[in-house]
Scaffold this motif. Structure first.
Motif, short mmCIF file in Angstrom:
data_model
loop_
_atom_site.label_atom_id
_atom_site.label_comp_id
_atom_site.label_asym_id
_atom_site.label_seq_id
_atom_site.Cartn_x
_atom_site.Cartn_y
_atom_site.Cartn_z
N TYR A 1 -8.91 -44.87 -49.99
CA TYR A 1 -8.08 -43.68 -49.79
C TYR A 1 -8.97 -42.46 -49.96
O TYR A 1 -9.73 -42.39 -50.94
CB TYR A 1 -6.98 -43.61 -50.84
CG TYR A 1 -5.66 -44.23 -50.44
CD1 TYR A 1 -5.60 -45.38 -49.67
CD2 TYR A 1 -4.45 -43.66 -50.84
CE1 TYR A 1 -4.39 -45.95 -49.32
CE2 TYR A 1 -3.24 -44.22 -50.49
CZ TYR A 1 -3.21 -45.36 -49.73
OH TYR A 1 -2.01 -45.91 -49.38
N ASN A 2 -8.87 -41.50 -49.05
CA ASN A 2 -9.56 -40.24 -49.32
C ASN A 2 -8.71 -39.44 -50.31
O ASN A 2 -7.62 -39.87 -50.71
CB ASN A 2 -9.84 -39.47 -48.02
CG ASN A 2 -8.57 -38.98 -47.33
OD1 ASN A 2 -7.56 -38.67 -47.96
ND2 ASN A 2 -8.62 -38.89 -46.00
N ARG B 1 -14.37 -41.48 -58.38
CA ARG B 1 -14.43 -42.84 -58.91
C ARG B 1 -13.94 -43.82 -57.85
O ARG B 1 -12.75 -43.94 -57.58
CB ARG B 1 -13.57 -42.96 -60.18
CG ARG B 1 -14.09 -42.16 -61.35
CD ARG B 1 -13.15 -42.27 -62.54
NE ARG B 1 -13.05 -43.66 -63.02
CZ ARG B 1 -12.20 -44.03 -63.99
NH1 ARG B 1 -11.38 -43.14 -64.54
NH2 ARG B 1 -12.16 -45.30 -64.37
N THR B 2 -14.87 -44.53 -57.23
CA THR B 2 -14.56 -45.46 -56.14
C THR B 2 -13.57 -46.53 -56.57
O THR B 2 -12.70 -46.93 -55.81
CB THR B 2 -15.85 -46.12 -55.63
OG1 THR B 2 -16.76 -45.11 -55.23
CG2 THR B 2 -15.56 -47.04 -54.45
N TYR C 1 -16.16 -49.76 -48.55
CA TYR C 1 -16.25 -48.73 -47.51
C TYR C 1 -16.88 -49.28 -46.24
O TYR C 1 -16.48 -48.95 -45.14
CB TYR C 1 -17.02 -47.52 -48.03
CG TYR C 1 -16.22 -46.79 -49.07
CD1 TYR C 1 -15.20 -45.92 -48.70
CD2 TYR C 1 -16.45 -47.00 -50.43
CE1 TYR C 1 -14.44 -45.27 -49.65
CE2 TYR C 1 -15.68 -46.36 -51.38
CZ TYR C 1 -14.68 -45.49 -51.00
OH TYR C 1 -13.91 -44.86 -51.94
N ASP C 2 -17.84 -50.20 -46.41
CA ASP C 2 -18.43 -50.84 -45.25
C ASP C 2 -17.38 -51.70 -44.55
O ASP C 2 -17.28 -51.75 -43.33
CB ASP C 2 -19.61 -51.71 -45.67
CG ASP C 2 -20.20 -52.48 -44.49
OD1 ASP C 2 -20.63 -51.82 -43.53
OD2 ASP C 2 -20.21 -53.71 -44.53
N ILE C 3 -16.57 -52.39 -45.34
CA ILE C 3 -15.51 -53.23 -44.78
C ILE C 3 -14.53 -52.38 -43.99
O ILE C 3 -14.14 -52.72 -42.88
CB ILE C 3 -14.78 -53.98 -45.91
CG1 ILE C 3 -15.71 -55.02 -46.51
CG2 ILE C 3 -13.51 -54.64 -45.39
CD1 ILE C 3 -15.19 -55.63 -47.79
N LEU D 1 -10.06 -50.64 -61.41
CA LEU D 1 -10.16 -51.80 -60.55
C LEU D 1 -11.40 -52.65 -60.82
O LEU D 1 -11.54 -53.74 -60.27
CB LEU D 1 -10.13 -51.37 -59.08
CG LEU D 1 -8.87 -50.59 -58.66
CD1 LEU D 1 -8.96 -50.17 -57.21
CD2 LEU D 1 -7.61 -51.39 -58.91
N MET D 2 -12.29 -52.16 -61.64
CA MET D 2 -13.47 -52.94 -62.03
C MET D 2 -13.14 -53.90 -63.17
O MET D 2 -13.89 -54.82 -63.46
CB MET D 2 -14.61 -52.02 -62.45
CG MET D 2 -15.24 -51.25 -61.30
SD MET D 2 -16.09 -52.35 -60.13
CE MET D 2 -17.54 -52.81 -61.07
#
Length: 296
Positions: free
Chosen positions: A119-120, A111-112, A208-210, A75-76
């Motif tokens: 998703y966890n 890998r974020t 994650y903050d979002i 996704l990067m």
């Protein structure tokens, strides 16, 4: 009855010709028993497909030039859609497809920006096994289609024209929903945050903050019913930053609000019901027609 009707439709409508036009294709696909939700259902079904999965479920000798587009798991990357389902690197030391799938998710669990955002690990595993069930269900109908459909037919000409039949558009939309959870939710506070973050292109862009503030995340559309998106004026050849505003404002579908993760027995019941619901026979048939036509 449905299977018989599709056999008749394919046999009658699968003639070989000079090639159908985009205006003729809706009628041709409809006559072949393909559903009106062909594009969104196929896009959902192939978005995370790998070459190993194609070889296991559909065609053993499929090549790396398989023509099945997928969402880029990285996704990067600025490359949103891959033109061919890629080799994922399954560990062939495992003997079962399920263990290979499990291993792939676990190897990438830290890998974020891989696969799915927000998703966890249990969520990601559930998604992976859900997709395997989709492909397994479609594989049964693939075998039927293989006996009846000519890969040079007008039906296949229409099914594989992803630039005109909206499959590619829906794949791009899925990529946005995965990378920017809630982007089509209509939540202006959230979408404005995405726009500001992408304009800065800085480390402040924190999914994650979002999620913690808005409880927004990508969600699966499992039913074969619903309205279709209007992609008029949307050019997916543009970059994310150039498209985010249009995606957020023109493709609102209220999707994205999910607050339950697969993190307890109670929460699993919510996921379990969704997974059991599946996508329906028409969606599996649509996928079978698409995969046969693309791979043969």
């Amino acid at each position: 009855k449905q299977w018989y009707q599709r056999r008749v439709a394919i046999t009658a409508g699968g003639t070989v010709g000079a090639g159908p036009t985009s205006k003729e294709c809706p009628r041709i696909l409809d006559a072949a028993g393909v559903s009106k939700m062909f594009a969104p259902m196929v896009a959902h079904s192939i978005h995370s497909l790998t070459l190993e999965d194609i070889r296991y479920f559909f065609k053993e000798d499929a090549t790396e030039e398989n023509g099945v587009p997928t969402v880029n798991m990285d996704l990067m990357s600025d490359t949103r859609i891959l033109p061919n389902a890629p080799l994922a690197g399954y560990d062939e030391d495992f003997s079962t497809q399920s263990m290979k799938t499990f291993d792939l998710v676990m190897r990438n669990m830290n890998r974020t920006w891989w696969g799915l955002t927000n998703y966890n690990t249990l969520d990601k595993l559930t998604h992976a096994f859900h997709m395997a069930e989709v492909w397994d269900s479609a594989a049964e109908q693939y075998r039927l289609v293989k006996r009846l459909l000519d890969p040079e037919s007008d039906i296949c000409g229409c099914a594989t024209n992803v630039a005109e039949n909206n499959v590619l558009n829906y794949l791009n939309l899925m990529a946005f929903k995965i990378k920017y959870p809630g982007i089509t939710s209509g939540n202006k506070t959230l979408t404005d945050h995405y726009l500001e973050s992408r304009e800065r292109r800085s480390a402040d862009f924190d999914l994650y903050d979002i999620e913690s503030r808005y409880h927004m995340r990508y969600t699966l559309t499992l039913s074969g019913e619903g309205s279709q998106a209007d992609f008029d004026g949307i050019d997916f050849d543009l970059s994310d930053i150039e498209l985010l505003k249009d995606i957020a404002e023109k493709l609102v579908d209220d999707e994205g609000v999910v607050t339950v993760h697969a993190d307890s027995a109670e929460h699993w019941e919510v996921w379990r019901k969704k997974m059991k619901h599946g996508m329906g026979e028409s969606a599996y048939y649509d996928l079978a027609v698409f995969m046969f036509c693309m791979l043969n």
